[in-house]
Design a protein around this motif. Sequence first.
Motif, PDB file in Angstrom:
ATOM      1  N   GLY A   1     -94.735 -63.147 -28.988  1.00 33.14           N
ATOM      2  CA  GLY A   1     -94.309 -62.407 -30.166  1.00 33.14           C
ATOM      3  C   GLY A   1     -92.977 -62.878 -30.679  1.00 33.14           C
ATOM      4  O   GLY A   1     -92.804 -64.056 -31.004  1.00 33.14           O
TER       5      GLY A   1
ATOM      6  N   THR B   1     -89.949 -58.368 -28.835  1.00 30.28           N
ATOM      7  CA  THR B   1     -90.877 -58.246 -27.709  1.00 30.28           C
ATOM      8  C   THR B   1     -90.484 -59.125 -26.525  1.00 30.28           C
ATOM      9  O   THR B   1     -90.985 -58.922 -25.415  1.00 30.28           O
ATOM     10  CB  THR B   1     -92.313 -58.610 -28.149  1.00 30.28           C
TER      11      THR B   1
ATOM     12  N   MET C   1     -90.984 -61.165 -21.476  1.00 35.94           N
ATOM     13  CA  MET C   1     -91.142 -59.906 -22.177  1.00 35.94           C
ATOM     14  C   MET C   1     -89.980 -58.968 -21.838  1.00 35.94           C
ATOM     15  O   MET C   1     -89.433 -59.008 -20.731  1.00 35.94           O
ATOM     16  CB  MET C   1     -92.478 -59.262 -21.816  1.00 35.94           C
TER      17      MET C   1
ATOM     18  N   LEU D   1     -90.908 -53.397 -22.028  1.00 33.92           N
ATOM     19  CA  LEU D   1     -92.327 -53.712 -22.050  1.00 33.92           C
ATOM     20  C   LEU D   1     -92.842 -54.017 -20.644  1.00 33.92           C
ATOM     21  O   LEU D   1     -93.946 -53.604 -20.265  1.00 33.92           O
ATOM     22  CB  LEU D   1     -92.603 -54.893 -22.976  1.00 33.92           C
TER      23      LEU D   1
ATOM     24  N   LEU E   1     -99.700 -54.528 -28.085  1.00 33.51           N
ATOM     25  CA  LEU E   1     -99.265 -55.853 -28.521  1.00 33.51           C
ATOM     26  C   LEU E   1    -100.344 -56.541 -29.349  1.00 33.51           C
ATOM     27  O   LEU E   1    -100.040 -57.239 -30.327  1.00 33.51           O
ATOM     28  CB  LEU E   1     -98.913 -56.709 -27.305  1.00 33.51           C
TER      29      LEU E   1
ATOM     30  N   ARG F   1    -100.313 -55.969 -32.975  1.00 28.08           N
ATOM     31  CA  ARG F   1     -99.277 -56.730 -33.673  1.00 28.08           C
ATOM     32  C   ARG F   1     -99.634 -58.220 -33.753  1.00 28.08           C
ATOM     33  O   ARG F   1     -98.905 -59.000 -34.347  1.00 28.08           O
ATOM     34  CB  ARG F   1     -97.932 -56.551 -32.969  1.00 28.08           C
TER      35      ARG F   1
ATOM     36  N   ILE G   1    -100.227 -60.148 -30.970  1.00 30.25           N
ATOM     37  CA  ILE G   1     -99.740 -60.850 -29.780  1.00 30.25           C
ATOM     38  C   ILE G   1    -100.813 -60.850 -28.703  1.00 30.25           C
ATOM     39  O   ILE G   1    -101.287 -59.800 -28.288  1.00 30.25           O
ATOM     40  CB  ILE G   1     -98.458 -60.180 -29.247  1.00 30.25           C
TER      41      ILE G   1
END
Length: 595
Positions: free
Chosen positions: A429, A434, A445, A449, A464, A467, A469
């Motif tokens: 990401g 992220t 990450m 997360l 994720l 989004r 990812i």
Amino acid sequence: MKRKALALVLTAAMAATALAGCGSSADTGSASTTPAASEDTAKDDTAAADTEEDGDYYVDEDGNKYKKFDDVQLKMLVCWNGGFNTADDQYNNEVAAAIRDKIGVTVEFEGIMMSEDEKLNMMFASGDMPDMINAPYWGGSSGSTGIIKKAGAEGRLIDIKDMLPNYPNISDAWDVGVISQKYLENDIDDPSFNGARYVLPTEVAGDVEDIAMWNYGVFVRGDVPEALGIDPTSIKTTEELLDFMQKAKDYGFKDVNGNDCIVATTFHNGWSYDNYLQSYNEKKLTGYSLDADGNVTYDKLSENYVNKNLVVWKMVHDGLLDKECFTTTDDAAKEKVGNGTALFTCAQYGVTIDATKQSGLYDSNPEMRYTWVGPLNYSDGSAQVQVESEGRSGSPAIIFPTTCTNIDAAMTWLDYVNSKEGTKLICYGFEGDTYELNADGQPRMTAELAERYAADSDSVTKELRQRGIGYMAGRSYVAKKNAKWFGESAPFEADAENEYITAYKKVHPVEILKGYAIDAMAPGYENYSDFSEWAFDDVKEKEYIERAFFADTEEEARQIILDYQEYLKTNNGGEMEKFLDYMTEQSKTRDDFAY
């Protein structure tokens, strides 16, 4: 494998401006739903002028140059039965928008819930095909491989042989070491292709450290060896394993709910009971052997094959192996493992651990966490490893039907998402959002997360994915280099990988066996298509062997296995002997065969 370079040499000022805007979702213009001029280029008048002179291009953080398109939208069919999870909005999610901002291309995926072969046949018959297809291409002539080869021979696919060198991040897809010599000669360069190359292998490793570690083995509920005073890592043969199992059976363990236990099980349809029989296996690549007289033999005709399967009969007969395991579903198997009802299980370690995590057993009863047995040795007493050929000998693959609306855009998209920058984007990401960079400059990450992922990986993965990812990587990897670049094969792995799996990898490492696998010669047999339908029929073998497993006596079981061998030897006028004679002659044609 050294990565081939194909990039413009830029001034330091231009390179610096080209990197701007790649770090976060805010910088990428992720809210945009229409193509826009690259923000990176617009920030510098000199760079903009150079771009106009050369045409519209995007230059990534490593200096790789990509042609930029005008909002090209492509479709990729993920031809794997079971569907394919994507973001709900494949056009407007943040990662798709960031890619589109850079190169002007968006790829949307569609999955299937039907047989891969059936879907491919339907598409090629109707001519209703997408821009790209990711499908099984395991080699030889069976299943999807044969259908794809037929489509190539009939002119339904685009020849990418001369195109690939123009896309440096995927140009090593056909290198020996990424794929095997066998795969290259027999499947990528199938004779029916007449020199064309239609197939782009995916999900193959660009370097040894990126070879997927499947972690097969035998696993035991943690409190069992503790109660019995047995070190499970000392168990090195199948016979020692059976003695261990018998002692566990006699002890009278209960599951987490206080119910009686079964001794050993598998996952779906007996997967993979062969792990219990490891000390009957040789360390080799194929199902063929070369005898002392220089003749090629087929392993399923050997005495070892009989003895090995009689061990399973004994396990069933003695109440050590779950009788339901040969027809069980994964859900049923996961319930037995997840409740600790099965004292021993097998297949991939991660599947076992996931089952206990889903049920809560992993946390509620840490003493019951499954640990590994052995690993068991090979038949010669050597330590078990994960055997791999020098390069993969069959893989998922991407093909490009003649209906592809823009092959340059499709190849450019694949080139970008397989670059270091592109891989980081689709997997991790956005920096500062992220992921952060560690001291070695590798993405990790965020701590928030990672903490949430450790507690509930499914919900974080879904979050994720919305989004953008994670999901694109699954079917677009060519020669994977994540471990080489980032120090981990997948996000969260280095910091959040299960400690038991990390430890198991060290005692069950990958080993490359070099050589040209002899089974590559089999398809050249004059009647191979018809011969292989019955000679390598897994369904027929399963009918015989499982009938033997449930025979009343060992002698009856032995006879059923011998009957199967006799079927192989005598069917179709004894054609197996003729085939093995052919294989023996082929074995003399080169000096690098591996068995």
